[in-house]
Design a protein around this motif. Structure first.
Motif, PDB file in Angstrom:
ATOM      1  N   ALA A 219       0.845  -1.195   0.000  1.00 39.03           N
ATOM      2  CA  ALA A 219       0.000   0.000   0.000  1.00 39.03           C
ATOM      3  C   ALA A 219       0.877   1.240   0.000  1.00 39.03           C
ATOM      4  O   ALA A 219       0.516   2.286   0.526  1.00 39.03           O
ATOM      5  CB  ALA A 219      -0.917   0.002   1.221  1.00 39.03           C
ATOM      6  N   ASP A 223       3.802   1.274  -5.165  1.00 39.54           N
ATOM      7  CA  ASP A 223       2.982   0.102  -5.448  1.00 39.54           C
ATOM      8  C   ASP A 223       1.826   0.489  -6.365  1.00 39.54           C
ATOM      9  O   ASP A 223       1.370  -0.297  -7.195  1.00 39.54           O
ATOM     10  CB  ASP A 223       2.418  -0.497  -4.149  1.00 39.54           C
ATOM     11  CG  ASP A 223       3.511  -1.089  -3.286  1.00 39.54           C
ATOM     12  OD1 ASP A 223       4.448  -1.675  -3.858  1.00 39.54           O
ATOM     13  OD2 ASP A 223       3.441  -0.966  -2.054  1.00 39.54           O
ATOM     14  N   ALA A 224       1.349   1.730  -6.184  1.00 42.20           N
ATOM     15  CA  ALA A 224       0.172   2.180  -6.924  1.00 42.20           C
ATOM     16  C   ALA A 224       0.488   2.375  -8.406  1.00 42.20           C
ATOM     17  O   ALA A 224      -0.226   1.889  -9.273  1.00 42.20           O
ATOM     18  CB  ALA A 224      -0.352   3.477  -6.311  1.00 42.20           C
ATOM     19  N   SER A 225       1.559   3.096  -8.674  1.00 40.91           N
ATOM     20  CA  SER A 225       1.937   3.323 -10.067  1.00 40.91           C
ATOM     21  C   SER A 225       3.431   3.578 -10.125  1.00 40.91           C
ATOM     22  O   SER A 225       4.033   4.004  -9.138  1.00 40.91           O
ATOM     23  CB  SER A 225       1.161   4.503 -10.656  1.00 40.91           C
ATOM     24  OG  SER A 225       1.405   5.666  -9.909  1.00 40.91           O
TER      25      SER A 225
END
Lengths: 254, 185
Positions: A219, A223-225
């Motif tokens: 998280a 990790d998101a982009s």
């Protein structure tokens, strides 16, 4: 006729204002150039060379290269990305970057850059240097094993905090981050948790104690982009400080 | 992703864990029901799953773990000599990983601390049975000992990453993990 001056980046016209560097103009125009030691809020350092671009037959760090009308700059080519990949590999081989035990994993710019460039191995012989940590400060941990000598903490502490808590010492392969205190220990400085220097470390050297994995792996920021998708939103910012602190200016004049 | 179409002959695959924890092997098994798609395409040579002791001629060798003792070096060289394609899987094989965290310490000091000095750990001196492989003074990633063709980083690499990598490789594509699958931790 427009007064805006432009240069070419990978064949596209990039407008720039006088005084801007190539990377500043590129990022402002929405074009990502991979970088590590460049930070929009501080004076360029030009040391990591990850932002290297090709101009004519020469290569130059785009964070220190002044934008000029008519420049033809090549950045997103296999040749430049191969070079950047090698630079990132050397950084991984030179320090002790053991991601599985690092609190910064997922929020680390070096790691994110490795992912984005597709670095699958350091390739080189790992140096496994011996770099003891400094846990003397009650609220901060310094883990020198992960230092990439980007000087962001040095610049932030000097230019913004006006404290010059950190510095680089030594030359070549012996170059290393030091703490400006007679004891060399962080507890003997006036560093504070709110200092800009504490916020900017792109890797896991300057860590706040008792935070650890409160933000779980998976998280985290990258990790998101990937970093290439986030750098653009992050980059166009005004400088945070107003230059070197008085003590440094004085020392440089001597 | 679907598995590649069935080849004329099954690819022979060997795997081993050197200075590793078998976590990468566990992650490989974690591809779960996709194993059924994989098994028509491959057959196993030496691996902890078959308990074959020595590696014969293989198409793919998958090595988990770094090099921490003399036996690791022998096994790794046997793999390199027999496998057309050698893959380093996981942080330990790729970087030395957790075992390499002893590299800034003296090996004799480590053994002394574990087997002699520390009362809660010591069990009667440093082991010297001739059957035990001698430890190396430093732990090395495997590319420092043999040529390695591919690297899959991660501690361990996710099952999805292993699946993507193997299916790319078996289908004859250059394996490419991309965002979300490439991971160093």
């Amino acid at each position: 006729m427009s007064d805006t001056q432009t240069f070419l980046l990978d064949g596209e016209e990039i407008p720039f204002a006088p005084g801007q560097t190539v990377i500043q103009a590129a990022l402002a125009a929405g074009h990502y150039i991979p970088h590590l030691c460049y930070h929009p809020e501080f004076k360029p350092h030009g040391s990591c060379k990850v932002c290297t671009v090709k101009v004519g037959n020469r290569t130059a760090a785009s964070c220190t290269l002044p934008a000029q009308a008519g420049l033809e700059v090549e950045s997103a080519s296999d040749e430049m990305n191969d070079l950047r990949r090698t630079l990132v590999q050397m950084l991984f081989a030179e320090g002790n970057h053991f991601c599985p035990s690092c609190e910064k994993s997922g929020n680390c710019a070096l790691q994110a850059l490795g992912y984005d460039l597709g670095v699958m191995t350091a390739g080189f012989r790992h140096l496994f240097p011996d770099r003891p940590v400094d846990a003397s400060h009650p609220d901060l941990l310094l883990d020198f094993n992960r230092c990439i000598l980007c000087e962001l903490c040095v610049r932030a502490s000097c230019e913004v905090d006006g404290k010059c808590v950190f510095a680089l010492s030594g030359r070549g392969i012996d170059k290393h981050l030091i703490v400006n205190a007679p004891s060399g220990r962080l507890e003997d400085t006036d560093v504070a948790l709110t200092d800009k220097a504490v916020q900017v470390c792109p890797v896991g050297v300057i860590l706040k104690k008792r935070v650890g994995f409160a933000q779980p792996i998976g998280a985290r920021r990258y990790d998101a982009s990937p970093i290439s998708a986030q750098a653009l939103a992050d980059a166009p910012r005004a400088p945070a400080g107003d230059g070197r602190c008085a003590a440094c200016e004085e020392a440089e004049e001597k | 992703m679907n598995a590649p179409t069935e080849p004329t002959r099954k690819l022979r695959v060997a795997t081993t864990s050197l200075a590793g924890c078998f976590g990468c092997h566990m992650s490989f098994l974690d591809i779960d029901e996709r194993l059924f798609d994989l098994l028509p395409l491959i057959e196993f040579d030496r691996t902890p799953l078959t308990d074959i002791k020595h590696c014969g001629p293989c198409d793919i060798g998958i090595v988990e773990g770094g090099i921490c003792n003399a036996e690791n070096v022998h096994v790794l060289r046997e793999f390199r000599a027999n496998c057309k394609v050698l893959i380093a899987i996981g942080a330990c094989a790729v970087t030395g990983g957790l075992p390499a965290q002893r590299n800034h310490l003296d090996l004799a000091d480590c053994l002394q601390e574990v087997y002699v000095t520390e009362v809660s750990l010591s069990k009667g001196g440093i082991p010297n049975d001739p059957e035990l492989p001698l430890p190396l003074d430093k732990v090395h990633p495997i590319h420092e000992v043999v040529k390695v063709d591919y690297f899959i980083p991660g501690c361990p690499p996710s099952a999805d990453a292993i699946w993507k990598f193997l299916t790319d490789l078996i289908a004859g594509r250059t394996p490419k993990l991309g965002h979300g699958l490439i991971s160093y931790d």
